[in-house]
Design a protein around this motif. Sequence first.
Motif, PDB file in Angstrom:
ATOM      1  N   GLY A   1       0.836  -1.192   0.000  1.00 39.86           N
ATOM      2  CA  GLY A   1       0.000   0.000   0.000  1.00 39.86           C
ATOM      3  C   GLY A   1       0.870   1.241   0.000  1.00 39.86           C
ATOM      4  O   GLY A   1       1.947   1.262   0.597  1.00 39.86           O
TER       5      GLY A   1
ATOM      6  N   GLU B   1       0.750   5.814  -0.359  1.00 38.91           N
ATOM      7  CA  GLU B   1       0.102   7.106  -0.538  1.00 38.91           C
ATOM      8  C   GLU B   1       0.302   7.591  -1.984  1.00 38.91           C
ATOM      9  O   GLU B   1      -0.498   8.354  -2.513  1.00 38.91           O
ATOM     10  CB  GLU B   1       0.733   8.093   0.454  1.00 38.91           C
ATOM     11  CG  GLU B   1       0.224   9.485   0.409  1.00 38.91           C
ATOM     12  CD  GLU B   1       0.885  10.353   1.479  1.00 38.91           C
ATOM     13  OE1 GLU B   1       0.187  11.231   2.001  1.00 38.91           O
ATOM     14  OE2 GLU B   1       2.086  10.162   1.784  1.00 38.91           O
TER      15      GLU B   1
ATOM     16  N   HIS C   1      -3.651   2.978  -0.394  1.00 35.63           N
ATOM     17  CA  HIS C   1      -4.167   2.530   0.905  1.00 35.63           C
ATOM     18  C   HIS C   1      -4.331   3.763   1.784  1.00 35.63           C
ATOM     19  O   HIS C   1      -3.385   4.507   1.995  1.00 35.63           O
ATOM     20  CB  HIS C   1      -3.223   1.524   1.560  1.00 35.63           C
ATOM     21  CG  HIS C   1      -3.886   0.735   2.630  1.00 35.63           C
ATOM     22  ND1 HIS C   1      -4.273   1.280   3.831  1.00 35.63           N
ATOM     23  CD2 HIS C   1      -4.261  -0.559   2.660  1.00 35.63           C
ATOM     24  CE1 HIS C   1      -4.837   0.350   4.566  1.00 35.63           C
ATOM     25  NE2 HIS C   1      -4.854  -0.779   3.874  1.00 35.63           N
ATOM     26  N   ASP C   2      -5.542   3.952   2.290  1.00 37.36           N
ATOM     27  CA  ASP C   2      -5.840   5.178   3.042  1.00 37.36           C
ATOM     28  C   ASP C   2      -5.147   5.253   4.400  1.00 37.36           C
ATOM     29  O   ASP C   2      -5.100   6.310   5.013  1.00 37.36           O
ATOM     30  CB  ASP C   2      -7.349   5.363   3.212  1.00 37.36           C
ATOM     31  CG  ASP C   2      -8.013   4.264   4.026  1.00 37.36           C
ATOM     32  OD1 ASP C   2      -7.350   3.258   4.361  1.00 37.36           O
ATOM     33  OD2 ASP C   2      -9.214   4.409   4.323  1.00 37.36           O
ATOM     34  N   GLN C   3      -4.577   4.140   4.879  1.00 40.24           N
ATOM     35  CA  GLN C   3      -3.894   4.153   6.171  1.00 40.24           C
ATOM     36  C   GLN C   3      -2.380   4.277   6.030  1.00 40.24           C
ATOM     37  O   GLN C   3      -1.662   4.203   7.027  1.00 40.24           O
ATOM     38  CB  GLN C   3      -4.240   2.891   6.959  1.00 40.24           C
ATOM     39  CG  GLN C   3      -5.700   2.819   7.328  1.00 40.24           C
ATOM     40  CD  GLN C   3      -6.043   1.556   8.092  1.00 40.24           C
ATOM     41  OE1 GLN C   3      -5.177   0.853   8.595  1.00 40.24           O
ATOM     42  NE2 GLN C   3      -7.323   1.270   8.177  1.00 40.24           N
ATOM     43  N   VAL C   4      -1.894   4.470   4.812  1.00 44.93           N
ATOM     44  CA  VAL C   4      -0.457   4.571   4.575  1.00 44.93           C
ATOM     45  C   VAL C   4      -0.126   6.009   4.198  1.00 44.93           C
ATOM     46  O   VAL C   4      -0.690   6.562   3.264  1.00 44.93           O
ATOM     47  CB  VAL C   4      -0.018   3.612   3.445  1.00 44.93           C
ATOM     48  CG1 VAL C   4       1.456   3.796   3.129  1.00 44.93           C
ATOM     49  CG2 VAL C   4      -0.318   2.171   3.823  1.00 44.93           C
ATOM     50  N   LYS C   5       0.814   6.585   4.934  1.00 43.03           N
ATOM     51  CA  LYS C   5       1.273   7.952   4.667  1.00 43.03           C
ATOM     52  C   LYS C   5       2.804   7.964   4.693  1.00 43.03           C
ATOM     53  O   LYS C   5       3.421   7.429   5.612  1.00 43.03           O
ATOM     54  CB  LYS C   5       0.767   8.934   5.740  1.00 43.03           C
ATOM     55  CG  LYS C   5      -0.745   8.972   5.881  1.00 43.03           C
ATOM     56  CD  LYS C   5      -1.402   9.629   4.690  1.00 43.03           C
ATOM     57  CE  LYS C   5      -2.900   9.714   4.890  1.00 43.03           C
ATOM     58  NZ  LYS C   5      -3.665   9.316   3.755  1.00 43.03           N
TER      59      LYS C   5
ATOM     60  N   ASN D   1       7.951   4.129   4.863  1.00 41.64           N
ATOM     61  CA  ASN D   1       7.856   3.088   5.872  1.00 41.64           C
ATOM     62  C   ASN D   1       8.820   3.417   7.024  1.00 41.64           C
ATOM     63  O   ASN D   1      10.024   3.508   6.818  1.00 41.64           O
ATOM     64  CB  ASN D   1       8.212   1.737   5.242  1.00 41.64           C
ATOM     65  CG  ASN D   1       7.994   0.572   6.149  1.00 41.64           C
ATOM     66  OD1 ASN D   1       7.853   0.715   7.358  1.00 41.64           O
ATOM     67  ND2 ASN D   1       7.992  -0.608   5.563  1.00 41.64           N
TER      68      ASN D   1
END
Length: 135
Positions: free
Chosen positions: A9, A11, A49-53, A56
């Motif tokens: 995932g 952004e 993926h909306d939870q990945v910003k 890593n």
Amino acid sequence: MNFNNILIGSENPQRLVDYYTSILGKPTMSEGGYTGWLIGSGFVSVGPHDQVKGKNAHPGRIIWNIESADVKADFKRFAAAGAIVVREPYNFEEAPDAWIATLADPDDNYFQLMSPMEPASAETEPARITADQRG
């Protein structure tokens, strides 16, 4: 069971698609915002993926591996194509013919090229997850 896919995932998935295309070649599939490459019998896929910003924060937490009969040659090819090198090919004294090279993508997700690993014994039973273990 059969391992099917790992989804990375992001952004900014297009940046990863461009990166993986440069080292893995043309994607095998691209649909609905998700892009994937078939490597052996499993896919590595990239998508939003909306939870990945951002990058890593723990790139060593999950490392996915590509089996290679010639790690050194594939490493050179990946590096020449712009792969981000974390660690050049290395081996261990106790396994001098087994090689590993660690790379990263622009989101700092780690992956490795690895020499094929032989099963410890033909008698070894593959790991199986039972219904009780799944919960």
